[in-house]
Write a protein that holds these residues in place. Structure first.
Motif, PDB file in Angstrom:
ATOM      1  N   LEU A   1     -50.926  10.282  47.930  1.00 66.67           N
ATOM      2  CA  LEU A   1     -51.677  11.306  47.398  1.00 66.67           C
ATOM      3  C   LEU A   1     -50.955  12.540  47.607  1.00 66.67           C
ATOM      4  O   LEU A   1     -51.212  13.488  46.849  1.00 66.67           O
TER       5      LEU A   1
ATOM      6  N   TRP B   1     -50.343  14.842  44.520  1.00 65.02           N
ATOM      7  CA  TRP B   1     -50.690  16.369  44.161  1.00 65.02           C
ATOM      8  C   TRP B   1     -49.490  17.026  43.793  1.00 65.02           C
ATOM      9  O   TRP B   1     -49.356  18.077  42.844  1.00 65.02           O
TER      10      TRP B   1
ATOM     11  N   THR C   1     -48.948  17.087  39.889  1.00 67.63           N
ATOM     12  CA  THR C   1     -50.110  18.019  39.324  1.00 67.63           C
ATOM     13  C   THR C   1     -49.333  19.566  39.140  1.00 67.63           C
ATOM     14  O   THR C   1     -49.681  20.240  37.991  1.00 67.63           O
TER      15      THR C   1
ATOM     16  N   ALA D   1     -60.368  14.310  39.777  1.00 71.28           N
ATOM     17  CA  ALA D   1     -59.320  14.579  38.886  1.00 71.28           C
ATOM     18  C   ALA D   1     -58.967  13.714  37.900  1.00 71.28           C
ATOM     19  O   ALA D   1     -58.512  14.521  36.775  1.00 71.28           O
TER      20      ALA D   1
ATOM     21  N   TYR E   1     -51.500   8.364  40.525  1.00 72.22           N
ATOM     22  CA  TYR E   1     -52.840   8.331  40.852  1.00 72.22           C
ATOM     23  C   TYR E   1     -53.353   6.763  40.940  1.00 72.22           C
ATOM     24  O   TYR E   1     -53.942   6.209  41.731  1.00 72.22           O
TER      25      TYR E   1
ATOM     26  N   ALA F   1     -57.014  17.037  43.585  1.00 75.13           N
ATOM     27  CA  ALA F   1     -55.854  16.392  44.267  1.00 75.13           C
ATOM     28  C   ALA F   1     -55.370  16.787  45.684  1.00 75.13           C
ATOM     29  O   ALA F   1     -55.283  15.983  46.545  1.00 75.13           O
ATOM     30  N   GLY F   2     -55.141  17.949  45.848  1.00 71.44           N
ATOM     31  CA  GLY F   2     -55.125  18.608  47.008  1.00 71.44           C
ATOM     32  C   GLY F   2     -55.976  18.333  48.149  1.00 71.44           C
ATOM     33  O   GLY F   2     -55.803  18.000  49.303  1.00 71.44           O
TER      34      GLY F   2
ATOM     35  N   TRP G   1     -60.981  13.232  44.696  1.00 68.77           N
ATOM     36  CA  TRP G   1     -60.262  12.084  43.976  1.00 68.77           C
ATOM     37  C   TRP G   1     -60.839  11.634  42.852  1.00 68.77           C
ATOM     38  O   TRP G   1     -60.119  11.733  41.891  1.00 68.77           O
TER      39      TRP G   1
ATOM     40  N   ARG H   1     -55.544  20.172  39.930  1.00 71.36           N
ATOM     41  CA  ARG H   1     -54.577  20.290  41.096  1.00 71.36           C
ATOM     42  C   ARG H   1     -55.236  20.780  42.471  1.00 71.36           C
ATOM     43  O   ARG H   1     -54.841  20.031  43.704  1.00 71.36           O
TER      44      ARG H   1
ATOM     45  N   MET I   1     -55.958  14.656  49.384  1.00 71.97           N
ATOM     46  CA  MET I   1     -55.140  14.463  50.117  1.00 71.97           C
ATOM     47  C   MET I   1     -55.655  14.765  51.671  1.00 71.97           C
ATOM     48  O   MET I   1     -55.449  14.214  52.630  1.00 71.97           O
TER      49      MET I   1
END
Length: 389
Positions: free
Chosen positions: A166, A170, A173, A109, A15, A76-77, A106, A73, A80
């Protein structure tokens, strides 16, 4: 240390490695795309302003579903995926919308992962800094290496570099599960009950002012150095030096928090930060002084953040954890950082770069006063093991 130490640490590593690639060099990327200082300030403010809303939305969702790591999760996905939009176009409005979408996820998270980490630690919350220091290490490796890279490689490659980091974030996580920490003591009646506590109000004000003072640093520090003929390699090393100093503090916070108390450490951090920005305004042409200024990041971020997280964890308990972390993130890093970045862009164009950091010093001084008042106000805590001095 919990058995999940390395799983938790890997999230922080990637991160903050992504932050180390993005924040210090994004201003350079935007400048080379043809944006003016005012526009750069506006685009940086968008990234920070989404922290006002996004963490609270995701915090509410995590608290009410109890699926905190699933929220992390997904966030984060999606971050990206949204960031990949920058690979297709570079117009102002395209960048603005893409940044808003990316940062909505972003910025969601980290606050929820902070709550997850605290739950894994249980009663050993003073050990938080020993996990969080891996974020600082990730930042140092990222920012320090990219300064030299962008001396020979076009900064237009920056979006690709951030996208790879990124992706690694992901993946990290996928290895983490919700913590099983049980929160001691009764829960307060409502979030509003907690927010009416004078000490909580003053804490959030101090955090807002601290991060508002950092707005000029995150948005314009690298450009400020270039204005004074420093190379990007030197800029990268100076960024890295600041975070290395922060790592040293994180290694000691598990001892300092019980000994000195979170409020005293928070006030000290704000005072040192006020001095730091004042020195940056007046002595940017002195490399030895810049080294001292960057070493002060140990207080500006390391000391400050560990103390603030401890206080937030103290006041916001049980099902309020996610929203408490979200409020801390949204009011300080979000609203505070956005207003600081926005104001600094206009001051840079209208008055001059030096005055950006004079403003920052004044904001940190006001935060120091709020922290002093908070430490002396009546404290309410439902945690018998809280650091409340």
């Amino acid at each position: 240390m919990p058995a999940s130490y390395w799983k938790l640490s890997s999230f922080y590593f990637f991160y903050f490695a992504s932050i180390g690639a993005f924040m210090p060099y994004w201003g350079l990327y935007l400048k080379e795309q043809g944006f003016a200082a005012g526009q750069i300030g506006e685009l940086m403010a968008i990234v920070l302003a989404t922290k006002i809303i996004a963490p609270n939305v995701w915090g509410w969702l995590a608290d009410h579903t109890g699926k905190r790591t699933l929220v992390v999760r997904i966030a984060a996905g999606m971050a990206m995926i949204c960031f990949a939009g920058l690979l297709f176009h570079s117009g102002y409005w395209w960048v603005a919308v893409t940044m808003a979408l990316f940062s909505f996820f972003w910025n969601a998270a980290l606050p929820q992962f902070e709550a997850t980490t605290m739950n894994h630690l249980g009663k050993s919350t003073h050990a938080y800094s020993r996990i969080r220091l891996w974020g600082s290490i990730g930042f140092v490796l990222s920012v320090g290496s990219l300064g030299a890279v962008f001396e020979t490689v076009d900064v237009a490659w920056l979006p690709w570099i951030v996208l790879v980091l990124l992706g690694a974030l992901w993946l990290s996580t996928l290895r983490v599960r919700d913590g099983g920490g049980v929160q001691p003591g009764p829960e307060p009646e409502s979030l509003w009950t907690t927010l009416k506590i004078p000490a909580v109000i003053l804490l959030l004000i101090a955090c807002f002012l601290m991060q508002a003072s950092h707005g000029p640093y995150y948005a314009f520090f690298t450009l400020y150095l270039e204005e004074h003929d420093y190379t990007r390699t030197v800029a990268g090393y100076l960024w890295a030096l600041g975070v290395l100093a922060e790592v040293g503090v994180f290694l000691m916070m598990h001892r300092w928090l019980p000994r000195f108390g979170a409020w005293r450490l928070l006030a000290l951090a704000l005072l040192i930060t006020a001095v730091r920005w004042g020195l940056l305004a007046g002595f940017v042409d002195s490399l030895p002084m810049l080294v001292v200024i960057q070493l002060m990041h140990a207080a500006s971020y390391g000391l400050y953040h560990a103390a603030a997280i401890s206080l937030i964890h103290q006041f916001f308990v049980g099902r309020q954890q996610g929203r408490g972390q979200a409020l801390y993130s949204s009011l300080s890093f979000g609203l505070g950082g956005a207003m600081g970045a926005l104001a600094s862009g206009y001051i840079w164009d209208g008055v001059g770069p030096m005055w950006v950091y004079v403003m920052a010093s004044g904001l940190a001084t006001a935060g120091f006063v709020a922290a002093l008042l908070g430490s002396g106000s009546r404290q309410y805590s439902v945690r018998p093991d809280s650091v409340n001095q």
